[in-house]
Design an enzyme around this catalytic site. Structure first.
Site, PDB file in Angstrom:
ATOM      1  N   ARG A  47       0.862  -1.183   0.000  1.00 14.64           N
ATOM      2  CA  ARG A  47       0.000   0.000   0.000  1.00 14.64           C
ATOM      3  C   ARG A  47       0.897   1.230   0.000  1.00 14.64           C
ATOM      4  O   ARG A  47       2.105   1.107   0.093  1.00 14.64           O
ATOM      5  CB  ARG A  47      -1.019  -0.011   1.162  1.00 14.64           C
ATOM      6  CG  ARG A  47      -0.650  -0.715   2.417  1.00 14.64           C
ATOM      7  CD  ARG A  47       0.456  -0.111   3.202  1.00 14.64           C
ATOM      8  NE  ARG A  47       0.252   1.308   3.406  1.00 14.64           N
ATOM      9  CZ  ARG A  47       1.198   2.188   3.635  1.00 14.64           C
ATOM     10  NH1 ARG A  47       2.486   1.813   3.703  1.00 14.64           N
ATOM     11  NH2 ARG A  47       0.940   3.459   3.804  1.00 14.64           N
ATOM     12  N   GLY A  48       0.273   2.404  -0.078  1.00 11.73           N
ATOM     13  CA  GLY A  48       1.060   3.629  -0.228  1.00 11.73           C
ATOM     14  C   GLY A  48       1.138   3.934  -1.725  1.00 11.73           C
ATOM     15  O   GLY A  48       1.462   3.043  -2.519  1.00 11.73           O
ATOM     16  N   ALA A  49       0.837   5.196  -2.083  1.00 15.97           N
ATOM     17  CA  ALA A  49       0.651   5.536  -3.496  1.00 15.97           C
ATOM     18  C   ALA A  49       1.818   5.135  -4.417  1.00 15.97           C
ATOM     19  O   ALA A  49       1.616   4.403  -5.393  1.00 15.97           O
ATOM     20  CB  ALA A  49       0.324   7.016  -3.614  1.00 15.97           C
ATOM     21  N   ARG A  90      -7.329  -0.227  -6.958  1.00 15.88           N
ATOM     22  CA  ARG A  90      -7.726   0.713  -5.890  1.00 15.88           C
ATOM     23  C   ARG A  90      -8.025   2.060  -6.554  1.00 15.88           C
ATOM     24  O   ARG A  90      -7.364   2.405  -7.533  1.00 15.88           O
ATOM     25  CB  ARG A  90      -6.622   0.871  -4.818  1.00 15.88           C
ATOM     26  CG  ARG A  90      -6.597  -0.263  -3.805  1.00 15.88           C
ATOM     27  CD  ARG A  90      -5.655   0.026  -2.646  1.00 15.88           C
ATOM     28  NE  ARG A  90      -6.250   0.868  -1.628  1.00 15.88           N
ATOM     29  CZ  ARG A  90      -5.556   1.377  -0.599  1.00 15.88           C
ATOM     30  NH1 ARG A  90      -4.257   1.124  -0.478  1.00 15.88           N
ATOM     31  NH2 ARG A  90      -6.153   2.130   0.313  1.00 15.88           N
ATOM     32  N   GLN A 197      -1.727   2.152  10.051  1.00 17.03           N
ATOM     33  CA  GLN A 197      -0.462   2.203   9.286  1.00 17.03           C
ATOM     34  C   GLN A 197       0.622   2.933  10.070  1.00 17.03           C
ATOM     35  O   GLN A 197       1.812   2.652   9.897  1.00 17.03           O
ATOM     36  CB  GLN A 197      -0.673   2.921   7.942  1.00 17.03           C
ATOM     37  CG  GLN A 197      -1.456   2.122   6.924  1.00 17.03           C
ATOM     38  CD  GLN A 197      -2.926   2.485   6.945  1.00 17.03           C
ATOM     39  OE1 GLN A 197      -3.473   2.809   7.994  1.00 17.03           O
ATOM     40  NE2 GLN A 197      -3.574   2.391   5.809  1.00 17.03           N
ATOM     41  N   ASP A 238      -2.090  10.955  -1.865  1.00 15.82           N
ATOM     42  CA  ASP A 238      -2.532   9.919  -2.806  1.00 15.82           C
ATOM     43  C   ASP A 238      -2.958  10.519  -4.141  1.00 15.82           C
ATOM     44  O   ASP A 238      -2.904   9.854  -5.168  1.00 15.82           O
ATOM     45  CB  ASP A 238      -3.661   9.088  -2.203  1.00 15.82           C
ATOM     46  CG  ASP A 238      -3.090   8.192  -1.125  1.00 15.82           C
ATOM     47  OD1 ASP A 238      -2.949   8.656   0.016  1.00 15.82           O
ATOM     48  OD2 ASP A 238      -2.715   7.047  -1.442  1.00 15.82           O
ATOM     49  N   ASN A 248      -5.379  12.394   1.004  1.00 18.78           N
ATOM     50  CA  ASN A 248      -4.424  11.561   1.731  1.00 18.78           C
ATOM     51  C   ASN A 248      -5.215  10.771   2.773  1.00 18.78           C
ATOM     52  O   ASN A 248      -6.432  10.912   2.905  1.00 18.78           O
ATOM     53  CB  ASN A 248      -3.331  12.425   2.371  1.00 18.78           C
ATOM     54  CG  ASN A 248      -2.201  11.583   2.934  1.00 18.78           C
ATOM     55  OD1 ASN A 248      -1.670  10.693   2.252  1.00 18.78           O
ATOM     56  ND2 ASN A 248      -1.836  11.792   4.180  1.00 18.78           N
TER      57      ASN A 248
HETATM   58  O1  MRU Z   1      -4.449   3.194   2.359  1.00 17.36           O
HETATM   59  P1  MRU Z   1      -2.967   3.375   2.219  1.00 17.36           P
HETATM   60  O2  MRU Z   1      -2.188   2.781   3.339  1.00 17.36           O
HETATM   61  O3  MRU Z   1      -2.477   2.942   0.861  1.00 17.36           O
HETATM   62  O4  MRU Z   1      -2.779   4.946   2.301  1.00 17.36           O
HETATM   63  C1  MRU Z   1      -1.499   5.487   2.233  1.00 17.36           C
HETATM   64  C2  MRU Z   1      -1.470   6.951   2.405  1.00 17.36           C
HETATM   65  O5  MRU Z   1      -2.490   7.602   2.562  1.00 17.36           O
HETATM   66  C3  MRU Z   1      -0.147   7.633   2.257  1.00 17.36           C
HETATM   67  O6  MRU Z   1      -0.101   8.771   3.063  1.00 17.36           O
HETATM   68  C4  MRU Z   1       0.060   8.045   0.794  1.00 17.36           C
HETATM   69  O7  MRU Z   1      -0.137   6.970  -0.061  1.00 17.36           O
HETATM   70  C5  MRU Z   1       1.394   8.610   0.557  1.00 17.36           C
HETATM   71  S1  MRU Z   1       2.602   7.383   0.768  1.00 17.36           S
HETATM   72  C6  MRU Z   1       4.079   7.851   0.270  1.00 17.36           C
END
Ligand code: MRU
Length: 345
Positions: A47-49, A90, A197, A238, A248
């Site tokens: 996960r994470g963009a 997603r 997270q 995101d 985000n």
């Molecule tokens: O649902 P997630 O864990 O994928 O969400 C992640 C976030 O909101 C992060 O802040 C975002 O992706 C930036 S990560 C470098």
């Protein structure tokens, strides 16, 4: 600095650190076909963009490998279907759509080559996306470090570290840089309900690196900000619209409101691949809603009564008026956001 290999592609297998299991267990999740990659993104193994973007690119590699024995027409048709599946794994993080579009454009530009040559170009492109992310994060970290004062206390939300990217991180990349350049920083990490997270992943990365930090329940942040205990807030993104509105992790908007009320600088740290130039404002950003179990259960244990209904948006939108600056690999963008963001196009 400890090396965290969030994503690794080797001998036609994509290896992902299983982020559903951290920090209590460290396991590697193997993807041997693109459907496993689709599952890994949906179920948040990864996960994470930026991490999702790079993972999806290798998903395309696995799809191409799977269809390599077909005739050209079938190969391209099946590949196109796989791109569509991955594109929809997603909805909010635009890095996913960006990576798939980049692969789609590459396939289109090379469609007259033989299948093997197309496959090789796809592998090459996924590796480029992977390596670019590392370089980008290091550049962002250096720009971001310029606004971090000696001895600063930084508040962060969700996980924006090596686990959310290919390596280093976005907001947590700035934290790393500040720590390793000897700025004596201190970090407060929001635990970030419902999926934790912050509590599970950011805390794990901070401990791995030995960065001085405290984990807090999300409800603590406003008190720390009001009491003057936070010098700067750094979060990831995101999706960023043309006017600077930023989607985000849920809870980011709330932090930005408190930060504005108490004049605490609030920065987004994100690569330009997180900017969606097609969106004029945050109103257009689709916000993912996830299962009610993420709220009614913690680590599989029910903590809310049967029968209660749940509203569980995974992200929120912070209006650009609440943002001090957006730290990108091309420098720090400040108001007027629209004008300055469009210069990056
Ligand atoms: O649902 P997630 O864990 O994928 O969400 C992640 C976030 O909101 C992060 O802040 C975002 O992706 C930036 S990560 C470098």
């Amino acid at each position: 600095m400890k090396e965290i290999k969030t994503i690794e592609f080797k001998d036609d297998v994509l290896y992902l650190i299983d982020q559903r299991k951290l920090p209590t267990s460290y396991e590697i999740f193997e993807c041997k076909d693109y459907k496993e990659v689709d599952f890994a993104i949906k179920d948040m193994v990864v996960r994470g963009a930026p991490a999702i973007g790079a993972t999806a690119a290798y998903g395309v590699v696995l799809a191409a490998k799977e269809f390599i024995y077909d005739d050209k027409e079938t190969f391209l048709k099946n590949l196109d279907e796989a791109l569509e599946v991955l594109y929809n794994s997603r909805p909010t993080a635009v890095n996913l759509m960006w990576a798939i579009k980049r692969m789609r454009d590459l396939i289109e530009a090379n469609k007259d080559l033989d299948i093997q040559a197309i496959y090789e170009r796809i592998v090459e492109e996924a590796d480029i996306i992977y390596n670019e992310d590392i370089e980008t994060n290091k550049k962002m970290a250096r720009y971001g470090n310029e606004i971090i004062k000696e001895g600063a206390t930084i508040l962060t939300h969700c996980n924006t570290g090596a686990l959310a990217t290919v390596a280093y991180g976005t907001a947590l990349g700035v934290v790393r840089e500040a720590h390793y350049t000897g700025k004596n920083i201190f970090v407060y990490a929001d635990e970030t309900r419902p999926r934790l997270q912050g509590g599970k992943l950011t805390a794990w990365e901070l401990v791995q690196e030995g960065i001085p930090a405290k984990l807090i329940a999300d409800n603590v942040a406003a008190t720390l900000i009001r009491d003057g205990k936070i010098d700067v807030i750094l979060v990831g993104a995101d999706r960023i619209a043309n006017n600077g509105d930023t989607a985000n992790k849920i809870g980011t908007f709330m932090l930005s409101v408190v930060a504005k009320a108490y004049n605490v600088p609030f920065y987004i740290v994100a690569p330009t691949t997180t900017i969606d130039f097609e969106m004029e404002s945050g109103d257009e950003i689709e916000i993912e809603e996830r299962s009610s179990e993420e709220v009614t259960h913690i680590n599989g244990i029910r903590v809310a009564p049967e029968g209660i209904e749940v509203y569980n948006p995974a992200f929120d939108v912070t209006p650009h008026e609440n943002i001090t600056g957006i730290i990108t690999e091309k420098g720090i963008i400040r108001a007027p956001f629209k004008e300055n963001i469009l210069k990056l196009k």
